[in-house]
Design a protein around this motif. Structure first.
Motif, PDB file in Angstrom:
ATOM      1  N   GLN A 464       0.832  -1.203   0.000  1.00 18.23           N
ATOM      2  CA  GLN A 464       0.000   0.000   0.000  1.00 18.23           C
ATOM      3  C   GLN A 464       0.868   1.257   0.000  1.00 18.23           C
ATOM      4  OE1 GLN A 464      -0.559   2.282   2.664  1.00 18.23           O
ATOM      5  NE2 GLN A 464      -2.405   3.308   1.916  1.00 18.23           N
ATOM      6  N   HIS A 468       1.134   4.109  -2.934  1.00 15.96           N
ATOM      7  CA  HIS A 468       0.875   5.505  -2.624  1.00 15.96           C
ATOM      8  C   HIS A 468       2.045   6.388  -3.073  1.00 15.96           C
ATOM      9  CE1 HIS A 468      -1.015   8.841  -0.557  1.00 15.96           C
ATOM     10  NE2 HIS A 468       0.105   9.076   0.126  1.00 15.96           N
ATOM     11  N   LYS A 471       2.021   6.593  -6.754  1.00 19.63           N
ATOM     12  CA  LYS A 471       0.903   7.442  -7.196  1.00 19.63           C
ATOM     13  C   LYS A 471       1.279   8.916  -7.070  1.00 19.63           C
ATOM     14  CE  LYS A 471      -3.906   8.506  -6.063  1.00 19.63           C
ATOM     15  NZ  LYS A 471      -5.018   8.254  -5.124  1.00 19.63           N
ATOM     16  N   LEU A 472       1.909   9.270  -5.958  1.00 20.71           N
ATOM     17  CA  LEU A 472       2.325  10.661  -5.788  1.00 20.71           C
ATOM     18  C   LEU A 472       3.363  11.062  -6.830  1.00 20.71           C
ATOM     19  CD1 LEU A 472       2.639  10.921  -1.899  1.00 20.71           C
ATOM     20  CD2 LEU A 472       0.807  11.806  -3.331  1.00 20.71           C
ATOM     21  N   ASN A 651      -7.087   2.145   2.669  1.00 22.96           N
ATOM     22  CA  ASN A 651      -7.205   2.583   1.279  1.00 22.96           C
ATOM     23  C   ASN A 651      -8.301   3.627   1.106  1.00 22.96           C
ATOM     24  OD1 ASN A 651      -5.137   0.957   0.284  1.00 22.96           O
ATOM     25  ND2 ASN A 651      -6.506  -0.818   0.085  1.00 22.96           N
ATOM     26  N   THR A 654      -6.484   8.907   3.327  1.00 17.73           N
ATOM     27  CA  THR A 654      -5.184   9.391   2.846  1.00 17.73           C
ATOM     28  C   THR A 654      -4.143   9.036   3.897  1.00 17.73           C
ATOM     29  OG1 THR A 654      -6.232  11.210   1.651  1.00 17.73           O
ATOM     30  CG2 THR A 654      -3.862  11.399   2.138  1.00 17.73           C
ATOM     31  N   TYR A 657       2.777   8.437   6.945  1.00 14.70           N
ATOM     32  CA  TYR A 657       3.622   7.368   7.454  1.00 14.70           C
ATOM     33  C   TYR A 657       4.638   7.913   8.452  1.00 14.70           C
ATOM     34  CZ  TYR A 657       1.636   4.983   3.440  1.00 14.70           C
ATOM     35  OH  TYR A 657       0.761   4.455   2.541  1.00 14.70           O
TER      36      TYR A 657
END
Length: 1852
Positions: A464, A468, A471-472, A651, A654, A657
């Motif tokens: 995941q 992410h 995707k960014l 998911n 947002t 981390y």
């Protein structure tokens, strides 16, 4: 350029190292393609030949430039690889003490194992509202980003916190929740964060345990959802738990413990309520003694148990439920001690009456026999029959342990559900932020089923995370229109498929669990057969057939297959569960209610870690078959479902981390273990993030930033107006390989290493420029040195030649001088010889002439004596002849005269005998008598004159006599002294004779003595010389000691002065703190008041819901007034009914200090009122009594006489009363007031004398009337009563004694003459009417009167003299006391002497100050009291006169006009008052306050006009003596101002306008209060306008508090306007262009320092400050108040700037320090332009100035450290160390601050006592004061403009 080209000489690289993981080295020669080895130089000084891998030929990693080391974001590094990441983290953690670092979107948090001051509320406020990239990395920055995105994107957020045990996951999650609670606030009364924190002791006790790595390791994961409403305020929370390690309940490894709760119960076994649990030492139980470490050092389990119970109580778990929990836990411990005995290989039994099992059954409330049976048997069900089968000892033991784990899991679930109930809110949740606290990747020497599940979960989380991140990156590249296909990233889906896909590891495990004879070995063989050849991520160990290896994203992990099947199945016999469900203990069946629910994650049991979710509010009922089916699910299946649910939740949010890193295994503070850190970095995905970033274009620059940074690499012709095209042209020349960079729309993207290459080019260019500058500077310096040496040589030559010329001139002068000396010497010798000869000649001449003169003198003397003898003889002969002749002549004359007298006597005798003679003699006898009488009178007058002259002469004679007598006595004394002296002379002569004899003897002895004396003299001289030497040494020592004493005294004096100054400063600080505390209380009070108003409005809306057919008026309308609105001294009880009607739940919490103050004041006023009322009653009784006595008198006189007598008595009583009051007033002033206040000419004295002037005039008038009436009464008495002279004389005597001047005595004489004219005198009648006697008596009485006055004056003088003597005596006593103290002090040592004298002086001054303060307070009270009494008495006198005038006829009224008492005559012109009707009050307030536009008033009208109008209205109400009107107007004014500020409180002009008017209104109330202290600057006309009836001092206090609240609101408005500008204008914007270069930044871009259109600059701040200042000046705000506002503004600017500087590493550089100092100088220039340098605003910027100086000073040597410590006195130690730690070079020429230098600073500052707080309190508001500022504006000249709409107000 090619990567190999960077490996040149002096390039630094990283090479692997078994100890340090990576080691830095430097190339000693350039690398050439084809070389097999590199020649390196290590940092420890060794040379090394590093061999390259022959297969890959891979070169070692390059090291980043020093200016990139220590970056906030790891992605900002030019070379992105493992050693660069490790080194950057180590430098930040060890050198800079920074525990947080960004790695792209990940926050890396390293556990410092030390409390750091970076989590306070000031830090939270600093991060609130900031962009994530604008501040240094922090957990608060992540929380702020999540909160901001939740509010902005309307999307739920998650913060995923992971890491090893002991890495700080729980603490990070706790700080994130604290941030949300602080920033968002709580929508409910109870703080949710506190409730969550209160649950920590419970969750730690049942979910934490001691492991080999952590004493308080969380053995479960949790996901906390913090719910928010639509206004994004916290409304509740919910907790989900995952991965509970149930196996720890029944087994612990070596040096580990079970869950804390078991040891807490055992430690508390002696508590009375725990006796029933039958517990003991933890070593007595099987479930707690396996680890062999039952005690944790430094932890008291009994105290922890008390905290756990307290937390349970706070969360609403009752005592009964708590005891139920403890019973179940104690039962688990006793169940673990249940033993089994083998009957045979397939069956076992429990010993009869087995105590542990018996205790377990008693605690659980189950049947002993039934539980004993099912522990040793199990039920087998087939399609047709059911069998009961005995089980073996091993199976029974496993079943027992499974039951214990199952019970514990259910209890854990039950407790979590109750915690969620306590955190649940009834308000609908709009959004949430989830905080996931879960394990990171784990790998041990022996890895089992638990590690497999944890790593499986981390694989899902990493997938995941990768998606992410990708995707960014994709969004960023697409936004910049760069092809994102160039990016390659690692996808761990194959590993996940290996675990969870069909025929995956979990699937095969579940299948093997279903097999009747399945085992771990058969399962391992299936794994090998299925995956070994097909999947590259699955491997088989070489030396084992019971293990397998999986290639995870972080590392390879080897799992041991032993125990997998058993832990996956975790069989729990249903019969045992049914026995527990049938328990009599009510709580136990409640735990197993969810076994009947069809919820997969929560209703199953497992032996490993069980996923737990929250229980739904309405459980669904399932079928029995479904329940059985659920029991067949394995732990792996349940865990996979739970993990899928978690991933679905994540998911849908947002994610953010946080990766927690454990720096070492020994919990040492700030100790970094590279091996452990690398393991965790690989396991938590940080390196994977770096790898993804490095795979693409990690370095990104905007065109403007690139141009600003690398402008030095461009030539002037390359610079174009288009920055984008300029950058493209330059890059094409600098980097030939176009694949190394890409041009986006707004940014340039670089491959890894390219920024380092550009930095190298930039450094080379700057180095070349520096060399050129150095060359030029050195040449200039040498040239200056040569010129200086040449000038020095010329100067030396000039001085040498001058010296030689001076020597020659000196020789010439000496030659000439020698000649002159010879000339004068020869002349002297000749002259001396001449003088000797001449002197001898003169001596001879003188002797000769003397002899001749003496002979001539003797001859003249003999002749003179002979002449004298002849003269005396001849004179005696002549006198003898004369005496004889004279005697003869006198005898002849006497004879002749005797003969003539006889003849005359005969003739007289003949005449005397005739008659006619007698007749002649009697004629005119009467006239002669009269003449004689006149002569007698004249003689008497002459006699008197002579007597006076005689008296004067007698006095002169006496004085002369005394003088002569004294002279005589003096002469007698001198005569006696002369006699004594004569006798003494004789005795002295005798003594001289004796002495002569003695002298002869002495001379003989003298010789012998002289011989001895010479010898003694020599010895004495030697002794004296030695003593002189010693004396010299002693004097030197004395001087040294005196010098030391003087220095010590000086030091002591300076020390005491410093102490005194410090104490004074401390007192000032205490005063400011007290003032600040009071104003903070006012601020809190206003906030509570606003909240109260809001709640009241809401309640009003709720209560006033329209109902059909019913309508009512709000009866609590009167309660809208603030608690400040109170009545005056009179009629104070009128508001009581209205106040009692107010409901008690609506009362505002009062400020107790203010309430007590008002209560005390009301009590004083009531007492004064009672005293005045008693005085009034007493005087009325006296009046009635006097009237009654007058009525009882017989009416002897007529009506006119009675009226005059009554008037006389009244006037006398009034006269006496006024005299007594005047005397009391003067006496009170003289006794109770300070001398400087009551002295003539003092303000208070003048005011009182002016007020008493009218009373004195009235007394004079009454006195004249009394004299006239008295004379009339005397004349009437003569007509009625018989004439009695003696009575009249006594009356006259009394009256005359009362008279004080000659006019009164003359008038009394005339009256007395008239009354006594007809009285007859019996004696001493000199004339017919007795006028002379009357005059004599009058003069005698007058003399007596004068004598009495003289006696009174004498007594007064004696009293004054006595007072002066007493004062002299007191001064003498004081002088003696001072001398005693001085003597005592002189005996003390110098240090103690100075200290004692200072202490005495301080004590004396303190006592004097206290006495003066007491006198001042007494005087103020006395003046106020006397003023009130004067007003009351004047009013009473006016009423009495009005009552008297009612009884007088109209004619008398015309003849005798009424004289008003104590009311000054008013002029006919305007008196500075405004009249309005009572019903127009609301209209006045509405037009003047509520609907007034400040802008129009400030521009078009005079400043403070509303305040003047309101005060003029108050004046008129005071003039009318209408207390209700005054109170109502002031109350409405205060409440209306509050309403305006509440409605338009965010408008600066409105708040400034009403602050100015409130202060002006307050100043008017002071200026016209009539108090002397406020009337000094008034004109006489203004003094006439003072308030006369009411003392509004308490309302002044209320207005002062209101002004404080407005000021605080003004400061908040200022702060809200300035805050967005400060950081951008003071820090980020480059006021001096080109000074500070832009460093490379990472993924989180900083705010650009280049001014864009929407960016604030320093000019923006200055323009805003100008706007504020001009608005305040337009509104007429007091200059002192403007200074305080400006000081507060500058404090806000300085505090926010410094706080951001302390939290931003990129801002701590030399160039930024220059920018800050320039910006501060611009602010100081603004202060100078506005003449505000003395406002104290500059001093508030001192911390910022010193921080900027700290960035620029040298930071190397000890001298630099000393200079820094002395310079930075306004900064705290924490701030200085923080700035030094954050200092970051922008260019390679700058050097970092060494750790040793920072430690030196800390050592030097360790004795400094300052606050440990890091940040300044930007919310701090200085205490405000309102200095009195009287207005020179005359009230009568104020015109009311028609634009205000106040036509209903009339001028008076």
């Amino acid at each position: 350029m090619a990567a190999s080209e960077l490996y040149t000489k002096f390039a630094r690289v990283w090479i692997p190292d078994p100890e340090e993981v990576w080691k830095s080295a430097e190339l000693l020669k350039d690398y050439k393609p084809g070389d097999k080895a590199l020649l390196l130089h290590l940092e420890e000084g060794k040379d090394l030949e590093y061999h390259l891998d022959p297969k890959t030929k891979e070169l070692p990693h390059l090291r980043n430039p020093d200016i990139l080391v220590g970056e906030n974001d790891l992605t900002a590094l030019s070379y992105l690889h493992e050693p660069a990441v490790l080194h950057n983290l180590r430098v930040r953690f060890i050198d800079s003490k920074l525990i947080y670092t960004y790695c792209g979107i990940v926050l890396v948090a390293i556990n410092p194992y030390e409390q750091l001051p970076i989590y306070g509320e000031d830090i939270i406020n600093a991060y609130s509202g900031q962009n994530m990239g604008d501040m240094d990395p922090h957990i608060f920055a992540v929380a702020e980003e999540a909160y901001k995105q939740m509010a902005r994107d309307e999307r739920n957020q998650s913060i995923i916190v992971s890491g090893e045990s002991g890495a700080g996951k729980t603490v990070s999650a706790k700080y994130a929740m604290r941030y949300f609670a602080t920033v968002s606030g709580s929508a409910s009364e109870a703080n949710v964060e506190e409730k969550v924190l209160a649950s920590n002791p419970i969750m730690e006790s049942i979910g934490n345990a001691k492991t080999t790595r952590n004493d308080n390791s969380s053995r479960f994961g949790k996901y906390i959802e913090i719910g928010f409403d639509k206004r994004y305020r916290i409304i509740g929370a919910n907790m989900r738990t995952y991965l509970l390690e149930k196996s720890r309940v029944v087994f612990q490894a070596e040096e580990e413990r079970n869950y804390h709760i078991f040891y807490q119960l055992c430690a508390s076994a002696n508590i009375p309520e725990f006796k029933m649990l039958r517990l003991g030492n933890a070593n007595n139980f099987h479930y707690t003694n396996q680890g062999g470490s039952p005690v944790i050092e430094g932890v008291d389990d009994a105290k922890e148990m008390a905290h756990t119970r307290q937390a349970c109580t706070l969360l609403g778990i009752s005592e009964s439920y708590q005891m139920g929990i403890f019973r179940i836990l104690a039962g688990i411990l006793h169940l673990g001690n249940v033993g089994f005995a083998s009957r045979d290989s397939d069956s076992c039994t429990i010993p009869p009456k087995h105590e542990p099992l018996s205790i377990f059954c008693d605690l659980m409330g189950v049947d002993y026999e039934e539980m004993c049976h099912w522990l040793c048997h199990r039920k087998l069900a087939t399609a047709t029959e059911t069998y009961i089968k005995p089980i073996s000892k091993l199976q029974a033991t496993n079943a027992r342990d499974a039951l214990a784990k199952h019970i514990y899991a259910k209890l854990f679930n039950w407790i979590v559900d109750h915690v969620n109930q306590a955190l649940h809110s009834a308000v609908k949740q709009h959004s949430f932020i989830g905080v996931l606290d879960i394990y990171g990747f784990e790998t041990f020497e022996i890895n089992s089923f638990e590690q497999f599940c944890i790593n499986y979960a981390n694989e899902k989380l990493q997938q995941q995370f990768n998606m992410h991140v990708f995707k960014l990156e994709q969004e960023e590249y697409m936004k910049e229109q760069i092809p994102w296909t160039l990016i390659d990233f690692y996808d761990n889906q194959p590993c996940i498929n290996l675990i969870e896909s069909k025929l995956g590891i979990l699937d095969l495990l579940d299948e093997e669990c279903k097999m009747p004879k399945g085992s771990d070995d058969t399962w391992a063989q299936k794994l090998y057969n299925t995956h070994l050849s097909k999947c590259a991520l699955f491997e088989k160990p070489r030396l084992s057939n019971k293990a397998f290896i999986i290639q995870h994203f972080a590392d390879k992990v080897e799992y041991q297959c032993e125990g997998f099947l058993e832990k996956n199945k975790d069989t729990v016999f249903e019969e045992q569960i049914k026995v527990l469900k049938s328990s009599k203990f009510k709580m136990l069946p409640e735990l197993f209610q969810d076994d009947e629910k069809a919820i997969s994650p929560t209703s199953a049991t497992s032996s490993g870690r069980i996923p737990l979710t929250r229980t739904p509010a309405k459980p669904t009922k399932g079928r029995p078959g479904q329940m059985a089916k659920e029991h067949k699910k394995t732990v792996g299946h349940q865990f996979r479902n739970s993990l899928h649910l978690l991933m679905e939740t994540l998911n849908a949010t947002t994610p953010h981390y946080v990766r927690c890193i454990k720096p070492n295994d020994f919990k040492f503070p700030f100790t970094f273990d590279e091996k452990r850190a690398v393991q965790q970095l690989r396991a938590c995905g940080v390196l994977e993030t770096i790898r993804i970033s490095a795979a693409g274009f990690p370095s990104r620059w905007t065109y403007q930033e690139f141009f600003s940074r690398y402008r030095v690499l461009m030539k002037q012709k390359d610079v174009l107006s288009d920055r984008k095209q300029t950058c493209k042209n330059v890059l094409e020349k600098l980097i030939l390989d176009k694949d190394k960079y890409q041009f986006g729309k707004t940014k340039i993207f670089f491959r890894a290493g390219q920024v380092a290459y550009l930095e190298k080019l930039r450094a080379d260019k700057l180095r070349a420029a520096c060399i050129r500058i150095q060359k030029t500077i050195r040449g200039w310096l040498l040239r200056k040195k040569y010129l200086r040496m040449r000038r020095a040589a010329i100067t030396v030559q000039r001085y040498v030649r001058g010296y030689q010329a001076r020597c020659y001139a000196k020789f010439l002068r000496r030659t000439r001088a020698a000649t002159i000396v010879q000339k004068y010497w020869r002349m002297y010798v000749v002259r001396r010889r001449y003088k000797i000869t001449r002197a001898a000649t003169i001596v001879l001449q003188s002797y000769l002439r003397g002899y001749l003169a003496r002979n001539r003198y003797h001859k003249i003397l003999r002749e003179h004596k002979a002449v004298i003898i002849q003269k005396w003889v001849r004179g005696w002969l002549a006198r003898t002849r004369y005496k004889r002749s004279m005697h003869a002549i006198i005898y002849l004359q006497c004879c002749f005269r005797r003969m003539m007298a006889k003849r005359e006597l005969k003739k007289l005798k003949i005449e005397a005998r005739s008659v006619e003679r007698y007749k002649k003699l009697h004629i005119g006898m009467e006239n002669k008598i009269m003449q004689l009488q006149r002569k007698v009178d004249e003689q008497n007058k002459d006699y008197k004159c002579l007597m006076e002259k005689l008296t004067n002469l007698e006095g002169i004679y006496n004085s002369e006599t005394e003088k002569l007598r004294s002279d005589l006595e003096r002469l007698q004394l001198s005569e006696e002294e002369a006699k004594v002296a004569t006798g003494r002379v004789l005795s002295l002569q005798e003594e001289i004779a004796k002495l002569r004899k003695d002298l002869e003897q002495t001379q003989s002895e003298k010789k012998s003595i002289e011989e001895r004396a010479d010898k003694y003299k020599q010895e004495t001289e030697q002794l004296v010389s030695s003593l002189k030497e010693e004396n010299t040494l002693l004097k030197q020592e004395k001087e040294t000691l005196n010098h030391l004493i003087v220095e010590q005294a000086k030091e002591m004096t300076e020390t005491m002065e410093k102490k005194l100054v410090e104490e004074t400063k401390q007192l000032e600080l205490d005063l400011n703190d007290e003032r600040l505390r009071y104003q903070n209380l006012l601020n809190e009070f206003s906030r509570l008041e606003e909240r109260y108003d809001d709640l009241k409005e809401e309640m009003t809306l709720m209560v006033n819901v329209p109902k059909p057919g019913h309508k009512r008026t709000d009866s609590t309308h009167s309660s809208n007034e603030s608690e400040y609105t109170f009545s005056s001294e009179i009629a104070e009880t009128e508001d009581i009914p209205l106040r009692t009607e107010e409901p008690s739940e609506k009362k505002v919490p009062l400020d107790m200090s203010l309430f007590l103050k008002l209560q005390k004041r009301v009590t004083e006023l009531e007492q004064e009122k009672q005293v005045m009322q008693d005085e009034l009653d007493r005087k009325e009784e006296q009046m009635l009594r006097s009237k009654a006595k007058e009525e009882e008198r017989p009416q002897v006189r007529g009506a006119e006489l009675e009226y005059e007598s009554l008037k006389r008595q009244e006037l006398e009583s009034e006269n006496k009363k006024l005299k007594n009051e005047l005397n009391e007033l003067r006496k009170a002033l003289s006794e109770k007031s300070a001398p400087e206040v009551t002295a003539p000419g003092a303000p208070a004295y003048r005011v009182l004398m002016e007020q008493l002037a009218s009373v004195s005039e009235e007394l004079d008038v009454r006195k004249e009337e009394v004299l006239i009436l008295r004379s009339q009464l005397v004349s009437q008495k003569e007509a009625i009563q018989p004439k009695n002279t003696m009575t009249d004389s006594t009356i006259l005597l009394e009256d005359v004694q009362k008279m004080k001047d000659k006019g009164e005595i003359a008038q009394a004489y005339i009256g007395l003459k008239e009354t006594n004219r007809s009285s007859a005198m019996d004696f001493h009648e000199l004339n017919e009417d007795g006028e002379l006697w009357l005059v004599y008596e009058g003069l005698k009485q007058a003399n007596r009167l004068l004598e009495s006055q003289l006696q009174s004056q004498k007594r007064s003088h004696e009293n004054e003299a006595e007072a002066l003597r007493g004062e002299i005596q007191s001064l003498k006593e004081e002088n003696n006391r001072q001398q005693q103290l001085l003597a005592q002090n002189l005996q003390l040592p110098p240090e103690a002497r100075i200290e004692a004298s200072l202490q005495h002086e301080i004590t004396r001054l303190t006592n004097e100050n206290l006495d003066l303060m007491e006198q001042l307070e007494k005087q103020d009270k006395t003046v106020r009291k006397l003023k009130k009494q004067l007003k009351v008495f004047a009013k009473k006198i006016g009423e009495l006169e009005v009552g008297q005038m009612e009884n007088i006829s109209p004619g008398q009224i015309i003849d005798e006009p009424i004289r008003p008492v104590n009311i000054p005559r008013k002029e006919k012109d305007f008196q500075g008052m405004l009249e309005y009707k009572k019903e127009d009050e609301q209209k006045l307030v509405k037009n003047l306050i509520l609907e007034l536009k400040p802008r129009g008033v400030a521009v078009n009208l005079i400043p403070g006009l509303p305040a003047y109008i309101l005060f003029m209205c108050v004046r008129h109400a005071d003039y009318l003596n209408d207390d209700q009107k005054v109170r109502s107007l002031l109350t409405s004014t205060i409440n209306s101002i509050k309403k305006v500020l509440k409605k338009r409180g965010d408008d600066f002009e409105t708040v400034s306008f009403w602050l100015s008017n409130t202060c002006r209104f307050l100043h008017c109330l002071k200026q016209y209060s009539g108090e002397e202290g406020f009337m000094k600057h008034n004109t006489s006309r203004q003094n006439e306008h003072c308030l006369t009836n009411f003392d509004l001092a308490e309302y002044r206090q209320v207005l002062s508090d209101l002004a404080i609240q407005i000021y605080q609101q003004l400061v908040r408005v200022l702060e809200n306007i300035l805050q967005p500008m400060i950081v951008s204008g003071m820090l980020e914007h480059e006021t001096i262009q080109g000074v500070s270069g832009v460093k490379p930044t990472g993924l989180r871009k900083r705010t650009s320092s280049i001014a864009d259109e929407g960016t604030y600059t320093l000019d923006s701040i200055l323009r805003q400050l100008n706007s504020f200042h001009s608005v305040m000046c337009q509104h007429g705000m007091d200059p002192e108040l403007i200074k305080q506002v400006v000081k507060q503004m500058f404090y806000i600017v300085g505090a926010i700037t410094l706080n951001n500087l302390l939290l931003r590493k990129d801002m701590c550089s030399w160039s930024k320090g220059m920018q800050i100092r320039y910006n501060v100088s611009q602010l100081e220039e603004w202060l100078r332009d506005k003449n505000l340098m003395n406002s104290g605003a500059k001093e508030t910027l001192e911390p910022l100035i010193q921080a900027a100086q700290l960035l620029q000073v040298k930071k190397k040597t000890d001298d630099d450290a000393e200079a820094i410590c002395s310079m930075c006195n306004a900064l705290t130690t924490a701030q200085i160390v923080k700035v030094l730690n954050l200092y970051t070079p922008v260019n390679e020429f700058e050097e970092r601050v060494s750790v040793s230098f920072i430690r030196t600073i800390q050592m030097r500052l360790r004795d400094r006592k300052d606050s440990p707080q890091l940040l300044m309190d930007a919310k701090h508001i200085f205490p405000v004061t309102f200095p009195f500022n009287p207005s020179s504006l005359a009230l009568e000249t104020i015109q009311i403009p028609a634009s205000l709409g106040l036509g209903f107000i009339a001028r008076v």
